[in-house]
Design an enzyme around this catalytic site. Sequence first.
Site: not given
Length: 622
Positions: A225, A332, A369, A469, A493, A540
């Site tokens: 963060h 996400r 997603r 991915e 990934d 992405c």
Amino acid sequence: MTNQRIKGIAVSRGIAIGRAMVLGREALQVKHYLVAPAQVEAELQRLQRGFTLALAELRRIQLRIEGDPASAELHALLDVHAMLLEDEALREGAEAVVRARRYNAEWALLHQLGELAREFDAMDDSYLRERKADLEQIVGWVVRCMRMPTDSPSGSTPPPGPLGQALSAMQPPQTAHADAGDGAASPPAQPFIVVAHDLGPADMLHFRLDAFAGFVADTGGQTSHTAIVARSMDIPAVVGTREASRRIHQDDMLIVYADVGLVIVNPDAQTLQAYRLLQEELAQVRQRQQSLLHTPSVTRDGQAIALLANVELPGDCTAALRSGAAGIGLFRSEFLFMGRHGALPDEQEQYTAYRDALLAMEGLPVTIRTVDIGADKALDGHAVARHRQEHSAMGLRAIRWSLSSPEMFRTQLRALLRAAEHGPLSILFPMLAQLSEIRLVLQLLEQARQQLRDAQVSFGPVRVGAMIEVPAAALMIEQFLEHFDFVSIGTNDLTQYTLAVDRADESVAHLFDATHPAVLRLIAQVIAAGRSCGKPVCLCGEMAGDPQLTDLLLGLGLQSFSMHPAQLLAVKERVLAADTAALQDWAQSVLQSREPQSLLAQHQSPLPAAPMPDATAPAATD
């Protein structure tokens, strides 16, 4: 010693030059003692009071930044911290330790922190894994609140964190960021750069109010963060340096080159002058890019390119709009599921979050997603050790986890379908690799629709897509496209699985290479298949936000990029200068090369670039 170099993780951009304000590590030291049976209830009350005061202070900070669009990510960070404070697993776990073992409240809280920290460490997803730092920060906050005198009013402000304590002793100059490219006046020659082991939300607020030139932190990563807030506030920052707070001394002269994750301690005159010149050049580049904010993203030969944003939280949508994003290419949903320890978010909570994101984007498309977590065992805290041994990157994660709990999955799908009434929504399914998985996903989606019809609850239309991915998905792309409206390539990934390199493992991280010939050929195969059947392909992963790879991806035929909002204008500049027809042959030569990195390095961009001041400066770490 001059020109000492400290390498960290690049999480923002720009150059800051100034004097070090080193904050103590402030390790969370608490006394360990047993309380008498008669004092257990009083200890529980003290624990509860600490949580109450900490939560109240978080809400006060949010009120101070309410309405400031530049603080949207900080506001969202505080929301996450508030959610962790309200999570029963932390407070009730500590209360149980007080009752069962008669530990004092601080000791019990640290004991419970250790239990939860092990669960976070077991998660494969880097975003979720780094939430452990958030948990540690709020525990420190609660402990400080518990140490307040019991006769303090409930609305009293708790003792400040390390940055607040430093400010009370020494007020830094009010100055603009050292690399500001918005026409602001040049800052004083020696503003302060904060150097700390870690920075909490209250500390980050000072960056909004006191305008330090930048910061360096021992901890953190790309999705921490502190990194997210640094990017949103456009603060030059380097994190993950490990020992910077020990190696840097108070008032040392520092250069923070955020773009490449480099800190130079006590530079000599020649180095300092070189970086001041580079700072000016980068400021000019950013001014040039900022002027492109409202320019349509169209190549020189007339190809419209969609430049979208990746976001973590609904509050991030503000930064996406400010960057000129044409929509959200990857939202996400994991933040809703983290730290719940069995108490998963219900349909209404999820619906509200998805709806808020759609409304925030003001009619622009949003792709959400479905939950992509490390493993089901990491969420409920059972069998964590076994989970880690089984290497969760290839275990029960992402769509596999969702399919293992159909009712939970249908809950998320119903929430998404309901939210689709408020704007154009696409649902993206992660880590698909089998046709049987595809059939089951689509079957559950239709079941969710039917459940809403039966309950007479309205919902909207959605597009459905698959994350590519896993190498198997890339090799089967034609069959995937028969079932989906679009696909999105997750290069992080895809690279990890293709090269068998765990990017979170420092011992092999140097082998992680998204420009490896095998990875590039899989990406090209997916793009070509999408163009052949007229279905959109978006990229992405980290590659999408790397301007040095924009020409290659355009030459391969990619027309949709999704990246962090801070990267968008730099990529747009490349897009506007590109001729996709002219790039096609070169892109194919890169694709067929045994060493594509050399061709990429030789490729001459039509845009002026700010050179590195010397050959020894390291490359970016993204």
